[in-house]
Scaffold this active site. Sequence first.
Site, PDB file in Angstrom:
ATOM      1  N   ILE A 717       0.824  -1.217   0.000  1.00  0.00           N
ATOM      2  CA  ILE A 717       0.000   0.000   0.000  1.00  0.00           C
ATOM      3  C   ILE A 717       0.854   1.261   0.000  1.00  0.00           C
ATOM      4  O   ILE A 717       0.329   2.377  -0.002  1.00  0.00           O
ATOM      5  CB  ILE A 717      -0.954   0.027   1.212  1.00  0.00           C
ATOM      6  CG1 ILE A 717      -0.176  -0.099   2.530  1.00  0.00           C
ATOM      7  CG2 ILE A 717      -2.015  -1.048   1.110  1.00  0.00           C
ATOM      8  CD1 ILE A 717      -1.048   0.024   3.776  1.00  0.00           C
ATOM      9  N   VAL A 725       5.457  -0.654   2.676  1.00  0.00           N
ATOM     10  CA  VAL A 725       4.369  -0.827   3.632  1.00  0.00           C
ATOM     11  C   VAL A 725       3.335  -1.769   3.034  1.00  0.00           C
ATOM     12  O   VAL A 725       2.912  -1.619   1.877  1.00  0.00           O
ATOM     13  CB  VAL A 725       3.705   0.527   3.980  1.00  0.00           C
ATOM     14  CG1 VAL A 725       2.599   0.328   5.021  1.00  0.00           C
ATOM     15  CG2 VAL A 725       4.746   1.507   4.502  1.00  0.00           C
ATOM     16  N   LYS A 739       5.377  -2.242   8.021  1.00  0.00           N
ATOM     17  CA  LYS A 739       6.460  -1.611   7.267  1.00  0.00           C
ATOM     18  C   LYS A 739       7.690  -2.523   7.327  1.00  0.00           C
ATOM     19  O   LYS A 739       8.229  -2.797   8.391  1.00  0.00           O
ATOM     20  CB  LYS A 739       6.820  -0.241   7.840  1.00  0.00           C
ATOM     21  CG  LYS A 739       7.935   0.460   7.063  1.00  0.00           C
ATOM     22  CD  LYS A 739       8.514   1.649   7.800  1.00  0.00           C
ATOM     23  CE  LYS A 739       7.557   2.816   7.818  1.00  0.00           C
ATOM     24  NZ  LYS A 739       8.192   4.019   8.431  1.00  0.00           N
ATOM     25  N   ASP A 838      10.608  15.066  10.350  1.00  0.00           N
ATOM     26  CA  ASP A 838      10.141  14.741   9.001  1.00  0.00           C
ATOM     27  C   ASP A 838       8.635  14.970   8.906  1.00  0.00           C
ATOM     28  O   ASP A 838       7.893  14.121   8.394  1.00  0.00           O
ATOM     29  CB  ASP A 838      10.491  13.296   8.647  1.00  0.00           C
ATOM     30  CG  ASP A 838      10.455  13.044   7.141  1.00  0.00           C
ATOM     31  OD1 ASP A 838      10.433  14.029   6.373  1.00  0.00           O
ATOM     32  OD2 ASP A 838      10.442  11.868   6.724  1.00  0.00           O
TER      33      ASP A 838
END
Length: 1006
Positions: A717, A725, A739, A838
């Site tokens: 996905i 992931v 993940k 991030d």
Amino acid sequence: MTRREVQCKQISWKLIPFILWHLTCFSLSASVSIAATSDMRLLLTFKENLVDDEGNLGNWRGSDSSPCNWNGVICNSTTKTVVGLNLTSQNLSGTISPVICKLRSLTFLVLKDNLFNENFPLSILNCPRLIHLDLSLNYFGGTLPDNISSLSSLQYLDLSYNSFSGFIPQNFGELSELQFLNFWNCRLSGHIPPQLGNLTKLTNLSLSYNNFSWGSLPCELRNLQKLQSLKCGGCNLTGSLPPWLGELKELDFLELTYNNLSGSIPPELMHLPKLTKLELYNNLLSGSIPREIGNLSSLTDLDLNSNLLTGPIPAEIGQLSNLGLLHLWNNSLSGQIPESLAYLQGLYDVALFLNELTGIIPQHLGDNCSLEIFDVSTNHLTGPIPPNLCNGGRLWRFILFNNNFSGIFPDSYGSCHSLIRFRIFSNSFSGVIPNGLWGSPLMTILDISNNLFEGAISSEVGKATSLQTLRLQDNNLNGTLPPEIGQLSLLNALSASRNKFSGVIPGELGNCSALTYLYLDSNSFIGQIPPSLGNLSRLVYLDLAKNALSGQIPSSFGSLQSLISLDLSVNQLSGRVPVELGKLKLTEFNLFNLSYNNLSGVLPFTVSSGNFGFSFAGNPGLCVPGVSASPSCSNGVILESIAKKTKHPGAMAWITGTILFAAVAISLVGSYCFYKRVKIFYMEKGLPEVIWTVIPFQKLNFREEEILESLDDDNVIGSGGAGTVYKATLQNGSSLAVKKLWSCPKGEINHDYGFKAEVETLGRIRHVNIVKLICCCSSGETNLLVYEYVPNGSLCDLLHGTKGNSLDWPIRHKIALGAAQGLAYLHHDCAPQILHRDIKSNNILLSSNYDALLADFGLAKLLESSSLEAGYSMSTLAGSHGYIAPEYAHGLKVTEKSDIYSFGVVLLELITSKRPVEPEFGEGVDLVKWVCRKIQTKEGVVAILDSKIPGARQQDMLLVLKLALRCTSVFPSTRPSMREVVDLLKQADPNRQSTDKGKAQTHSKA
């Protein structure tokens, strides 16, 4: 002529002056009335071109006889003509009509803090009598006019906090009457024009926080001999400090902060007799502080922090008899703190932390002044503490941590009731804490940890009703915990680990309803655990290990729904584990430890062997099914049952042996079956056989194979720089996100693609706006991170995909607020503080209800308290293009302000529906620069707002746009904190009443 006629004639001559006076008054009155009527008509025409959504000009009515009582109108008291307009903070927008200059007596025009978004209003240039013009805190854009000199009478000009473009025209140097000129944060570029040196009457010049070209101050500014204030912070100045600044003898305030100035501080600057404030912080200045600094006889503020200065603090600073603020922190200064500081009577703020200072603090410091702030943390200082630093009764911030201080702490601090922050940890202080210090009424942080203190906590602690953090760990404190501690309703953290406390834990502790962290481990507490601790609904960490506690585990602990770490090990607890503990999500704990007690019976809930194999060791009577580190259930339950039915020792021994043999056999068979099941799984998948280590952070309701089976291309996905992931659909119908991090290339054995950072951060925190890390799995070569599955994907996917146009403004605002709350939790409520590093729309996930969840903590950093001021220096640049703060990109130094910049970019995405980098922006232009340029165009700020947003109100979006521009300011110091961001977003809620929005606009000043 008769006598009567003569008398009448005489009377008539006497009436002439009286009649003339009345005629004059009537004429003046008529003139005043005509002028007032004319001004009123002009103002009503001016109003017609304004947008007044809040109705702040509602009392401007044509039925009035005069405008002098209208909101913002200033009239001459005699002539009743309009001489000024002050429309500050009225939420006005629209167009500045040229009719404004037909007000013949207008000299004062203030449009500060509104929503004007046109180019510089050229109509104002036709107001020749204008003396005072303030257009600050708006969205004015475009280039500044070349013919500004037409305002020949102008003495005061404030254009700060707008979005102009281009250069400062040379023509500004022709405003010969100008005394005050402010370009603060106008987004201007180019070079600082040398023609400003022609403004010889100028007393105040502010050029700070513009994107000027790299270079030095033009030497023509040396002609400004009347200049009192020169501010050029964040102006991209390079080179050395110009010695000619020493020629500006009227200078009172010199601020050149946040530049790249290098070299030494010129001695010429030390000959400014009227200088009161010298601010040169956040540069690259090196060398020593000139000894000539003692010549600055008027100096009150000296701030040279965050440079590369070396050498000693000159003793000549003691000659600055007016000095109040001394900030020299974050340099490499060495030597001793000069004794001469002790004789400065006005000294109130001393910050010398993060240096290499040695020796003792002058023992008479504080005798002659009223200190408010004293911070010398993280140096190499030794010896005792001066007894009179709080002599003036105003000391509120007292920071000494990370030094080598020793000796008895002076009793005089027991009467220092002004203290708010008292942090002296990591020294070698001994003796007892002054009794009065425990009960300081304003104290919020009391941290004496990692010292050699002795004695007991005074019952006076109950008077410290403002106390939020109490850290006492790693000392030799003894005695009991006083019950008065239960009066501290604001106490958030109590750490008393590794001391010599004894007696019972007071039940009153359960009244501290704000407690989040409670550490009482490694002491000598006895008695039962107070059931009242179950009232601490906010408790996240509870550690009572390594004491002599007895009795049962309170069933009330089942109410601690926020708990993620529980350690009751190495005590004398007995009885059964209460079934109520099963209400807790035990597998969310970083630590769940009941080992080495006297617990018995069957554990009344299920745990995983891989998670808590050693959490129950040392409890011979405790049965934990499926956990190898606990006694077998045969020993724990069956034997107990049989023992009640037989008293024959031989039979008992035979039964025991039989059961033990059976238990071993069953264990071997179970292990073999598990081995076969895993081996078959790997054979079917064509995978090499590996052993996985699972570390859980949430309750696991799935098997290992279900996760491994999801690692199929059909389940992908998403994919990124750290890994791929997958969506894992479990047998129970629920879903997870897995993940799989990239395998580490050869030669990069230290590169784990964020695995450790994710575990260290997400594994220890919990917040409704932060994605849940369920567990992590590692095989040595491959790392898996298992999260809750978030059905709506990322904000980036939704915003920039086909569904983006369906997101109305209330939903976008909800997403912004949720993400802000998650980031505020990391910055302000975590200890230590967590920097995400991030923040981007890809890392904001959306639930089915569009609740925002921060994700991807692979770059996160834990920022210890000793590094909060200076930030965290990085060796390499990490983050995503378009989101990286300028100071991080240039200096590789990250602080919470870097996260705030990135969040500001996300706000701009929500407002514009543009990506951070788009081809249409042009080469080298990101979303922030594009927005700033668009604001300067003819279309103005409205062109930025995504017109396709359903149900959008421009007023609501403009409030968030103003906040986004603050968050993305080039200069970190002007960005708000995340707490402030959350507050402002709440005030900008589109569902709030318009009056509340007006308040939000007022409070969102840049």
